[in-house]
Design a protein around this motif. Structure first.
Motif, PDB file in Angstrom:
ATOM      1  N   GLN A 164       0.830  -1.193   0.000  1.00  0.00           N
ATOM      2  CA  GLN A 164       0.000   0.000   0.000  1.00  0.00           C
ATOM      3  C   GLN A 164       0.879   1.264   0.000  1.00  0.00           C
ATOM      4  O   GLN A 164       1.883   1.324   0.716  1.00  0.00           O
ATOM      5  CB  GLN A 164      -0.906   0.027   1.223  1.00  0.00           C
ATOM      6  N   PRO A 165       0.504   2.300  -0.751  1.00  0.00           N
ATOM      7  CA  PRO A 165       1.313   3.530  -0.766  1.00  0.00           C
ATOM      8  C   PRO A 165       1.086   4.424   0.442  1.00  0.00           C
ATOM      9  O   PRO A 165       1.906   5.291   0.728  1.00  0.00           O
ATOM     10  CB  PRO A 165       0.859   4.226  -2.046  1.00  0.00           C
ATOM     11  N   GLU A 166      -0.036   4.199   1.161  1.00  0.00           N
ATOM     12  CA  GLU A 166      -0.336   5.063   2.291  1.00  0.00           C
ATOM     13  C   GLU A 166      -1.153   4.316   3.342  1.00  0.00           C
ATOM     14  O   GLU A 166      -1.724   3.249   3.084  1.00  0.00           O
ATOM     15  CB  GLU A 166      -1.106   6.306   1.829  1.00  0.00           C
ATOM     16  N   ALA A 167      -1.175   4.896   4.528  1.00  0.00           N
ATOM     17  CA  ALA A 167      -1.971   4.375   5.637  1.00  0.00           C
ATOM     18  C   ALA A 167      -2.685   5.554   6.279  1.00  0.00           C
ATOM     19  O   ALA A 167      -2.119   6.646   6.396  1.00  0.00           O
ATOM     20  CB  ALA A 167      -1.079   3.668   6.658  1.00  0.00           C
ATOM     21  N   ILE A 168      -3.911   5.335   6.717  1.00  0.00           N
ATOM     22  CA  ILE A 168      -4.729   6.408   7.274  1.00  0.00           C
ATOM     23  C   ILE A 168      -5.041   6.127   8.741  1.00  0.00           C
ATOM     24  O   ILE A 168      -5.436   5.014   9.105  1.00  0.00           O
ATOM     25  CB  ILE A 168      -6.061   6.562   6.504  1.00  0.00           C
ATOM     26  N   GLY A 169      -4.871   7.139   9.566  1.00  0.00           N
ATOM     27  CA  GLY A 169      -5.268   7.075  10.966  1.00  0.00           C
ATOM     28  C   GLY A 169      -6.145   8.265  11.287  1.00  0.00           C
ATOM     29  O   GLY A 169      -5.936   9.360  10.751  1.00  0.00           O
ATOM     30  N   LEU A 170      -7.128   8.074  12.142  1.00  0.00           N
ATOM     31  CA  LEU A 170      -8.035   9.148  12.542  1.00  0.00           C
ATOM     32  C   LEU A 170      -7.965   9.367  14.038  1.00  0.00           C
ATOM     33  O   LEU A 170      -7.629   8.465  14.804  1.00  0.00           O
ATOM     34  CB  LEU A 170      -9.480   8.810  12.163  1.00  0.00           C
ATOM     35  N   THR A 171      -8.321  10.572  14.455  1.00  0.00           N
ATOM     36  CA  THR A 171      -8.562  10.846  15.865  1.00  0.00           C
ATOM     37  C   THR A 171      -9.762  11.777  15.962  1.00  0.00           C
ATOM     38  O   THR A 171      -9.882  12.745  15.210  1.00  0.00           O
ATOM     39  CB  THR A 171      -7.336  11.460  16.570  1.00  0.00           C
ATOM     40  N   LEU A 172     -10.663  11.432  16.860  1.00  0.00           N
ATOM     41  CA  LEU A 172     -11.857  12.247  17.096  1.00  0.00           C
ATOM     42  C   LEU A 172     -12.284  12.059  18.541  1.00  0.00           C
ATOM     43  O   LEU A 172     -11.730  11.221  19.259  1.00  0.00           O
ATOM     44  CB  LEU A 172     -12.976  11.882  16.116  1.00  0.00           C
ATOM     45  N   ASP A 173     -13.267  12.863  18.974  1.00  0.00           N
ATOM     46  CA  ASP A 173     -13.616  12.910  20.388  1.00  0.00           C
ATOM     47  C   ASP A 173     -15.093  12.615  20.596  1.00  0.00           C
ATOM     48  O   ASP A 173     -15.853  12.444  19.634  1.00  0.00           O
ATOM     49  CB  ASP A 173     -13.263  14.292  20.958  1.00  0.00           C
ATOM     50  N   SER A 174     -15.523  12.604  21.844  1.00  0.00           N
ATOM     51  CA  SER A 174     -16.922  12.322  22.156  1.00  0.00           C
ATOM     52  C   SER A 174     -17.792  13.521  21.789  1.00  0.00           C
ATOM     53  O   SER A 174     -17.314  14.646  21.607  1.00  0.00           O
ATOM     54  CB  SER A 174     -17.088  12.007  23.642  1.00  0.00           C
ATOM     55  N   ALA A 175     -19.076  13.271  21.711  1.00  0.00           N
ATOM     56  CA  ALA A 175     -20.023  14.333  21.361  1.00  0.00           C
ATOM     57  C   ALA A 175     -20.091  15.411  22.431  1.00  0.00           C
ATOM     58  O   ALA A 175     -20.571  16.520  22.162  1.00  0.00           O
ATOM     59  CB  ALA A 175     -21.408  13.729  21.140  1.00  0.00           C
ATOM     60  N   ASN A 176     -19.584  15.124  23.638  1.00  0.00           N
ATOM     61  CA  ASN A 176     -19.623  16.091  24.742  1.00  0.00           C
ATOM     62  C   ASN A 176     -18.312  16.852  24.900  1.00  0.00           C
ATOM     63  O   ASN A 176     -18.166  17.626  25.849  1.00  0.00           O
ATOM     64  CB  ASN A 176     -19.951  15.371  26.054  1.00  0.00           C
ATOM     65  N   SER A 177     -17.374  16.647  24.009  1.00  0.00           N
ATOM     66  CA  SER A 177     -16.072  17.301  24.129  1.00  0.00           C
ATOM     67  C   SER A 177     -16.117  18.701  23.530  1.00  0.00           C
ATOM     68  O   SER A 177     -17.100  19.114  22.907  1.00  0.00           O
ATOM     69  CB  SER A 177     -15.019  16.470  23.406  1.00  0.00           C
ATOM     70  N   VAL A 178     -15.007  19.414  23.680  1.00  0.00           N
ATOM     71  CA  VAL A 178     -14.879  20.710  23.046  1.00  0.00           C
ATOM     72  C   VAL A 178     -14.780  20.509  21.530  1.00  0.00           C
ATOM     73  O   VAL A 178     -14.107  19.592  21.060  1.00  0.00           O
ATOM     74  CB  VAL A 178     -13.634  21.458  23.582  1.00  0.00           C
TER      75      VAL A 178
END
Length: 402
Positions: free
Chosen positions: A339-353
């Motif tokens: 694979q030429p690339e790899a994807i990572g995500l970060t996100l928060d809870s609905a109650n976060s800032v």
């Protein structure tokens, strides 16, 4: 007669017998920068500290200034170092009620003991306590801090774990927000970013507890804000040994990340940066700060990965790039993948800032990307992977039940 003009600074130096620019001479000593949670049985790190301090019987000054209980922490570290063969002693310079820490930091006898030691060890805790204890209210060095520099320039070792690692760079994290909130909201200079002690020099940023806590991501906004091009992040129970020629060797349980922003581009607005170069140094690997040259550990020397013979052949994705060691796991799969690339995500809870704001981390192989695998442990070393981070909109609800 030919007359030579003698600069006033040189003339004064000759008259008082002090070397010119002595304070600017490169230190002859070493640093042992530990990412925190150093186990008592990690002999590789403890033995290296003592060896660099002069070997068995070496005098090592123990600073527990960062600890909430300096005496208890200091006593444990003195006992631990002595068990490995040192002749350690506690330095009672710490910010706590009922003590005049400023007087202790300017005590000539304590300063002499530190200056003539073979090394110093800084415990973990709150790094702000260390800088407050060792600097005068006007920001000037105390006698004990000057003594540390003298010992280091002469050839001694300065070691530190966790908070004791944070102080190694000239800027350090003070009391920052969590990693994702830092990406969303940025950093306040003077509060979340504060002055460190700068033993590693002004050109390298240091962070710790790096992989366990996903802190590699918070290094990026800090480095961009303070103008650093190079960052070193070390994981727990692991150390970076930095020698006088600025060679970095990783020893211990896990490894370290090298963050290179020399060709990076940042955008205005929500955190958005492209062309970051990330490298992962495993146990035994080396990196030179001056030349940026990587040298794999001996057990990996013949283990360079062949891009034509990849092991992984499926899309690479992580929904939690800030998870424990996730970044290194994903980089390892990418360097040994079709694979030429790899994807990572970060996100928060609905109650976060700012709950609708998340970030995509895209890792890409380039012509400079290289991987090695150990024949003994199957661990990877990964050099020069490209990283681009950009903000994403997180739609709510994030998921629904079937």
């Amino acid at each position: 007669m030919v007359r030579f003009a003698v600069p006033v600074a040189l003339l004064l130096a000759l008259l008082v017998g002090s070397p010119l620019h002595a304070a600017e001479s490169p230190p002859k000593g070493s640093l042992v920068i530990i990412g925190g949670a150093l186990r008592p049985d990690n002999a590789a790190v403890w033995d290296r500290i003592i060896a660099l301090a002069g070997g068995k019987g070496a005098r090592i000054a123990v600073f527990a200034s960062a600890s909430a209980n300096p005496e208890k922490s200091g006593a444990f570290l003195v006992e631990r170092l002595n068990r490995y063969g040192a002749n350690a002693f506690f330095v009672p310079v710490a910010v706590q009620l009922g003590t005049d820490y400023q007087a202790a930091a300017d005590n000539p006898e304590l300063a002499k003991a530190v200056s003539t030691a073979g090394g110093a060890y800084f415990a973990g805790g709150d790094q702000a306590r260390i800088t407050r204890a060792l600097r005068r209210p006007d920001g000037a060095n105390s006698l004990v801090l000057d003594a540390l520099w003298s010992m280091y320039r002469r050839g001694g070792v300065i070691a530190g774990t966790s908070a004791g690692a944070a102080i190694m760079s000239s800027s350090m994290f003070g009391h920052p927000k969590p990693v994702l909130a830092t990406l969303k909201l940025g950093l306040t200079d003077g509060q979340e970013i504060t002055p460190g002690l700068g033993f590693i020099g002004d050109d390298v940023f240091v962070d710790q507890h790096l992989l366990v806590r996903g802190r590699f991501a918070r290094m990026l906004p800090a480095m961009l804000q303070k103008g650093y091009k190079l960052g070193l992040g070390i994981d727990e129970n692991t150390a970076m040994v930095v020698g006088p020629q600025r060679d970095v060797e990783v020893i211990g349980y896990k490894g370290a990340l090298v963050v290179d922003l020399s060709a990076a581009n940042a955008q205005e607005g929500a955190f958005n940066v492209s062309n970051v170069r990330l490298s992962y140094l495993d146990n035994g690997d080396r990196f030179n700060i001056a030349s940026h040259a990587f040298t794999p550990a001996p057990d990996k020397a013949d283990g360079r990965l062949d891009p034509a013979r990849p092991y992984y052949r499926e899309p690479l994705f992580s929904a939690d790039i800030l998870g424990n060691s996730t970044v290194v796991d994903l980089m390892g799969k990418l360097i040994d993948s079709d694979q030429p690339e790899a994807i990572g995500l970060t996100l928060d809870s609905a109650n976060s800032v700012q709950p609708d704001l998340g970030f995509e981390f895209k890792f890409s192989r380039t012509g400079e990307s290289v991987g090695y695998m150990s024949a003994a442990t199957e661990a990877y070393s990964i050099y020069n992977v490209r990283l681009d981070i950009r903000p994403i909109i997180v739609k709510r609800p994030l998921y629904q039940y079937k």
